[in-house]
Design a protein around this motif. Structure first.
Motif, PDB file in Angstrom:
ATOM      1  N   ALA A  79       0.833  -1.198   0.000  1.00  0.00           N
ATOM      2  CA  ALA A  79       0.000   0.000   0.000  1.00  0.00           C
ATOM      3  C   ALA A  79       0.875   1.259   0.000  1.00  0.00           C
ATOM      4  CB  ALA A  79      -0.917  -0.009   1.218  1.00  0.00           C
ATOM      5  N   LYS A  80       0.337   2.321  -0.562  1.00  0.00           N
ATOM      6  CA  LYS A  80       1.069   3.583  -0.614  1.00  0.00           C
ATOM      7  C   LYS A  80       1.127   4.222   0.770  1.00  0.00           C
ATOM      8  CE  LYS A  80       0.088   4.612  -5.467  1.00  0.00           C
ATOM      9  NZ  LYS A  80      -0.453   5.605  -6.436  1.00  0.00           N
ATOM     10  N   PRO A  81       2.190   4.985   1.040  1.00  0.00           N
ATOM     11  CA  PRO A  81       2.347   5.577   2.373  1.00  0.00           C
ATOM     12  C   PRO A  81       1.358   6.713   2.618  1.00  0.00           C
ATOM     13  CG  PRO A  81       4.076   6.355   0.902  1.00  0.00           C
ATOM     14  CD  PRO A  81       3.319   5.298   0.150  1.00  0.00           C
ATOM     15  N   GLY A  82       1.162   7.014   3.887  1.00  0.00           N
ATOM     16  CA  GLY A  82       0.295   8.114   4.277  1.00  0.00           C
ATOM     17  C   GLY A  82       1.044   9.425   4.306  1.00  0.00           C
ATOM     18  N   ILE A  83       0.534  10.366   5.094  1.00  0.00           N
ATOM     19  CA  ILE A  83       1.066  11.729   5.079  1.00  0.00           C
ATOM     20  C   ILE A  83       2.476  11.817   5.656  1.00  0.00           C
ATOM     21  CG2 ILE A  83       0.161  12.405   7.340  1.00  0.00           C
ATOM     22  CD1 ILE A  83      -0.679  15.075   5.985  1.00  0.00           C
ATOM     23  N   LYS A 140      -3.729  11.765   3.848  1.00  0.00           N
ATOM     24  CA  LYS A 140      -3.216  12.217   2.557  1.00  0.00           C
ATOM     25  C   LYS A 140      -4.225  11.884   1.465  1.00  0.00           C
ATOM     26  CE  LYS A 140       0.634  11.411  -0.651  1.00  0.00           C
ATOM     27  NZ  LYS A 140       1.874  10.617  -0.870  1.00  0.00           N
ATOM     28  N   ARG A 141      -4.637  12.877   0.714  1.00  0.00           N
ATOM     29  CA  ARG A 141      -5.619  12.652  -0.359  1.00  0.00           C
ATOM     30  C   ARG A 141      -4.927  12.554  -1.707  1.00  0.00           C
ATOM     31  NH1 ARG A 141     -11.479  14.738  -0.247  1.00  0.00           N
ATOM     32  NH2 ARG A 141     -11.534  12.671   0.676  1.00  0.00           N
ATOM     33  N   ILE A 142      -5.301  11.539  -2.460  1.00  0.00           N
ATOM     34  CA  ILE A 142      -4.851  11.395  -3.843  1.00  0.00           C
ATOM     35  C   ILE A 142      -6.070  11.143  -4.718  1.00  0.00           C
ATOM     36  CG2 ILE A 142      -2.594  10.486  -3.165  1.00  0.00           C
ATOM     37  CD1 ILE A 142      -3.626   7.699  -4.002  1.00  0.00           C
ATOM     38  N   PHE A 143      -5.892  11.260  -6.018  1.00  0.00           N
ATOM     39  CA  PHE A 143      -6.990  11.026  -6.957  1.00  0.00           C
ATOM     40  C   PHE A 143      -6.549   9.984  -7.973  1.00  0.00           C
ATOM     41  CE2 PHE A 143      -7.737  15.223  -5.269  1.00  0.00           C
ATOM     42  CZ  PHE A 143      -9.107  15.260  -5.060  1.00  0.00           C
ATOM     43  N   ILE A 144      -7.422   9.020  -8.224  1.00  0.00           N
ATOM     44  CA  ILE A 144      -7.144   8.001  -9.229  1.00  0.00           C
ATOM     45  C   ILE A 144      -8.221   8.069 -10.304  1.00  0.00           C
ATOM     46  CG2 ILE A 144      -5.958   6.502  -7.598  1.00  0.00           C
ATOM     47  CD1 ILE A 144      -8.509   4.790  -7.493  1.00  0.00           C
ATOM     48  N   PRO A 145      -7.881   7.780 -11.564  1.00  0.00           N
ATOM     49  CA  PRO A 145      -8.870   7.878 -12.646  1.00  0.00           C
ATOM     50  C   PRO A 145      -9.912   6.775 -12.579  1.00  0.00           C
ATOM     51  CG  PRO A 145      -6.784   7.034 -13.479  1.00  0.00           C
ATOM     52  CD  PRO A 145      -6.537   7.432 -12.060  1.00  0.00           C
ATOM     53  N   PRO A 191      -4.415   6.716   5.014  1.00  0.00           N
ATOM     54  CA  PRO A 191      -3.975   6.847   6.403  1.00  0.00           C
ATOM     55  C   PRO A 191      -2.516   6.432   6.545  1.00  0.00           C
ATOM     56  CG  PRO A 191      -5.932   5.416   6.170  1.00  0.00           C
ATOM     57  CD  PRO A 191      -5.327   5.588   4.826  1.00  0.00           C
ATOM     58  N   THR A 192      -1.915   6.784   7.673  1.00  0.00           N
ATOM     59  CA  THR A 192      -0.549   6.334   7.968  1.00  0.00           C
ATOM     60  C   THR A 192      -0.577   4.846   8.341  1.00  0.00           C
ATOM     61  OG1 THR A 192      -0.757   6.932  10.302  1.00  0.00           O
ATOM     62  CG2 THR A 192       0.095   8.619   8.785  1.00  0.00           C
ATOM     63  N   VAL A 193       0.597   4.231   8.411  1.00  0.00           N
ATOM     64  CA  VAL A 193       0.673   2.809   8.734  1.00  0.00           C
ATOM     65  C   VAL A 193       0.066   2.535  10.105  1.00  0.00           C
ATOM     66  CG1 VAL A 193       2.229   0.865   9.141  1.00  0.00           C
ATOM     67  CG2 VAL A 193       2.714   2.482   7.288  1.00  0.00           C
ATOM     68  N   GLU A 194       0.363   3.388  11.082  1.00  0.00           N
ATOM     69  CA  GLU A 194      -0.150   3.153  12.436  1.00  0.00           C
ATOM     70  C   GLU A 194      -1.665   3.313  12.491  1.00  0.00           C
ATOM     71  OE1 GLU A 194       2.096   5.446  15.267  1.00  0.00           O
ATOM     72  OE2 GLU A 194       3.670   3.914  15.284  1.00  0.00           O
ATOM     73  N   ASP A 195      -2.195   4.276  11.742  1.00  0.00           N
ATOM     74  CA  ASP A 195      -3.655   4.416  11.691  1.00  0.00           C
ATOM     75  C   ASP A 195      -4.284   3.186  11.044  1.00  0.00           C
ATOM     76  OD1 ASP A 195      -3.934   6.814  12.999  1.00  0.00           O
ATOM     77  OD2 ASP A 195      -3.774   8.036  11.190  1.00  0.00           O
ATOM     78  N   LYS A 196      -3.608   2.645  10.040  1.00  0.00           N
ATOM     79  CA  LYS A 196      -4.120   1.433   9.394  1.00  0.00           C
ATOM     80  C   LYS A 196      -4.157   0.263  10.372  1.00  0.00           C
ATOM     81  CE  LYS A 196      -2.573   2.576   4.704  1.00  0.00           C
ATOM     82  NZ  LYS A 196      -1.611   2.236   3.628  1.00  0.00           N
ATOM     83  N   LEU A 197      -3.119   0.146  11.177  1.00  0.00           N
ATOM     84  CA  LEU A 197      -3.070  -0.940  12.149  1.00  0.00           C
ATOM     85  C   LEU A 197      -4.230  -0.856  13.139  1.00  0.00           C
ATOM     86  CD1 LEU A 197       0.755  -1.106  12.969  1.00  0.00           C
ATOM     87  CD2 LEU A 197      -0.632  -2.978  12.077  1.00  0.00           C
ATOM     88  N   VAL A 198      -4.449   0.328  13.684  1.00  0.00           N
ATOM     89  CA  VAL A 198      -5.516   0.491  14.664  1.00  0.00           C
ATOM     90  C   VAL A 198      -6.885   0.354  13.988  1.00  0.00           C
ATOM     91  CG1 VAL A 198      -6.454   1.958  16.486  1.00  0.00           C
ATOM     92  CG2 VAL A 198      -4.012   2.007  16.003  1.00  0.00           C
ATOM     93  N   GLN A 213     -12.569   7.140   1.281  1.00  0.00           N
ATOM     94  CA  GLN A 213     -12.299   5.867   0.640  1.00  0.00           C
ATOM     95  C   GLN A 213     -10.794   5.628   0.674  1.00  0.00           C
ATOM     96  OE1 GLN A 213     -14.625   4.839  -2.993  1.00  0.00           O
ATOM     97  NE2 GLN A 213     -15.249   6.966  -2.945  1.00  0.00           N
ATOM     98  N   GLY A 214     -10.406   4.436   1.012  1.00  0.00           N
ATOM     99  CA  GLY A 214      -8.998   4.124   1.192  1.00  0.00           C
ATOM    100  C   GLY A 214      -8.692   3.805   2.634  1.00  0.00           C
ATOM    101  N   GLY A 215      -9.514   4.320   3.552  1.00  0.00           N
ATOM    102  CA  GLY A 215      -9.374   3.967   4.954  1.00  0.00           C
ATOM    103  C   GLY A 215      -9.901   2.563   5.200  1.00  0.00           C
TER     104      GLY A 215
END
Length: 429
Positions: free
Chosen positions: A43-47, A81-86, A98-105, A211-213
């Motif tokens: 997964a891509k990194p967070g902020i 961190k917000r990104i946009f995908i087509p 989210p960051t890795v730690e937010d993902k874990l929790v 979306q992504g969380g």
């Protein structure tokens, strides 16, 4: 953790009105290690820019520190961190990372919520649930329309659902089953977390769940369980004169009715019901139509989960509900493959043809259902002709004739797709 979750699920199933306490105490190092094993390591990194491999370098130290923060209730949610995908229609889909730690929790909390509400969710809800899939939703819809005598369809989509999910309503819904202020506060922090856009601007959302969380799908299911599913089952169906059913996958759903009068009543009242929860129907994706075996033809069709449903005939000239890849989805994929092959043509084949094979296999794995062999064959042939065309334009002379081209396809195992005849359990409505 698994034993505890099973106990929670059993309690939720046997005591439908029970409100759970002391759930926050389950967020410890053991649950975090289990959550780590379930995360997508690519997964891509967070902020904060921390990637999964980088976090893994000091995994024990990081998880122990995070576990202590949770224990002493000094853990704070990070910005998103917000990104946009087509999207296939040319628009952009916003994702929140989210960051890795937010993902874990979030993973740990989502497991707890899933254990509780999985016992409450209706069987017509197929999205983001264990042992449920989009294929099951498509198959169930197909067989119910084929054999149960429904004559009218209301296809619906909620406009910007993940951006407009009402925080106050959601917290009230969570309190129906949770009596633990600490874990409710944690969820509320994720909902209110600041979002950093690509241009560096920070915003604090008043609604929605990015979306992504990891926790967003289960929160979405809980929201629509109370806003839509229970209402349809407890209020709509008992008031109908004929049969009625709804099949929902996340915020995309289809309702079928036996009688025209019932369909029109539902179509009229649906926007009012959603408005109560600060939601709106997407008018361009919502419609009421006559749809039965007596009104066959591809001109009368609807789209659900990327498949186009229409009435045709079988080998005995009897009416048969058929499905194929939606025309817009098919065209978008053809264009995507064409441009991708064109951009990769000058690279060494071993660097990108295995990737093309994986792309094709992913498409076939989803759309390779019975009745859809023609669409898949058409896409496969188009991709091969595009590949043949651009490989032969890499230099001043042709690189391949058809004989050598076929040998190259065999070497990289790019094969013609086969439609599977997989057995799926079906819920009847």
């Amino acid at each position: 953790m698994t034993t505890t979750l099973n106990a929670i699920a059993f309690k939720a199933q046997t005591h439908p009105k029970h409100r759970f306490q002391n759930l926050y105490g389950l967020l410890n190092t053991d649950s975090l290690y289990q959550s780590w094993g379930q995360l997508n390591k690519h997964a891509k990194p967070g902020i904060d820019g921390t990637t999964m491999p980088k976090y893994k370098e000091k995994l024990t130290e990081n998880i122990d520190r995070l576990g202590q923060q949770l224990k002493h209730k000094c853990y704070r949610v990070n910005d998103i961190k917000r990104i946009f995908i087509p999207k296939s229609n040319g628009k952009l889909r916003p994702l929140g990372l989210p960051t890795v730690e937010d993902k874990l929790v979030q993973q740990s909390v989502s497991q707890i919520l899933q254990s509780i509400w999985e016992q409450d969710f209706m069987r017509n809800s197929y999205g983001y649930r264990p042992n449920k899939s989009a294929h099951q939703a498509v198959h169930s819809l197909t067989l119910n329309l084929q054999f149960k005598g429904y004559g009218y369809i209301v296809e619906a989509d909620i406009k910007g659902f993940f951006d407009n999910l009402d925080h106050e309503w959601l917290m009230d819904m969570l309190k129906q089953r949770i009596d633990d202020k600490a874990i409710l506060n944690l969820i509320n922090q994720w909902l209110k977390a600041r979002i950093k856009s690509p241009d560096g601007v920070y915003t604090k959302p008043s609604s929605g769940s990015p979306q992504g969380g990891i926790i967003s799908p289960v929160l979405a299911n809980i929201y629509l369980h109370y806003a839509l599913d229970l209402w349809f089952e407890k209020k709509v169906k008992p008031s109908m004169r004929g049969r009625a059913m709804m099949i929902r996958y996340a915020d995309d759903f289809v309702c079928a009715f036996q009688l025209e009068r019932d369909a029109k009543r539902f179509y009229k009242v649906l926007p009012k019901r959603l408005k109560k929860f600060n939601l709106d129907v997407a008018e361009d994706k919502t419609s009421l139509m006559r749809f039965s075996r007596f009104h066959a033809g591809r001109k009368r069709h609807f789209v659900f989960l990327g498949f186009e449903f229409y009435w045709g005939t079988d080998s005995n000239s009897k009416p048969r509900l058929r499905r194929r890849t939606a025309v817009a989805k098919q065209r978008a994929k053809l264009s995507e493959y064409y441009q991708w092959i064109k951009s990769k043509r000058s690279l060494k084949l071993k660097l990108w043809l295995p990737q093309l094979r994986r792309k094709l296999m992913g498409f076939v794995n989803y759309f390779g259902l019975p009745d859809n062999s023609r669409s898949l064959s058409s896409l496969h042939d188009y991709v091969l002709h595009s590949l043949y065309k651009w490989l032969n334009r890499r230099s001043g002379r042709r690189s391949y004739n058809w004989s050598n081209f076929k040998k190259m396809l065999e070497y990289f195992k790019i094969e013609r797709p086969n439609v599977s005849k997989r057995f799926l359990l079906v819920d009847w409505y």
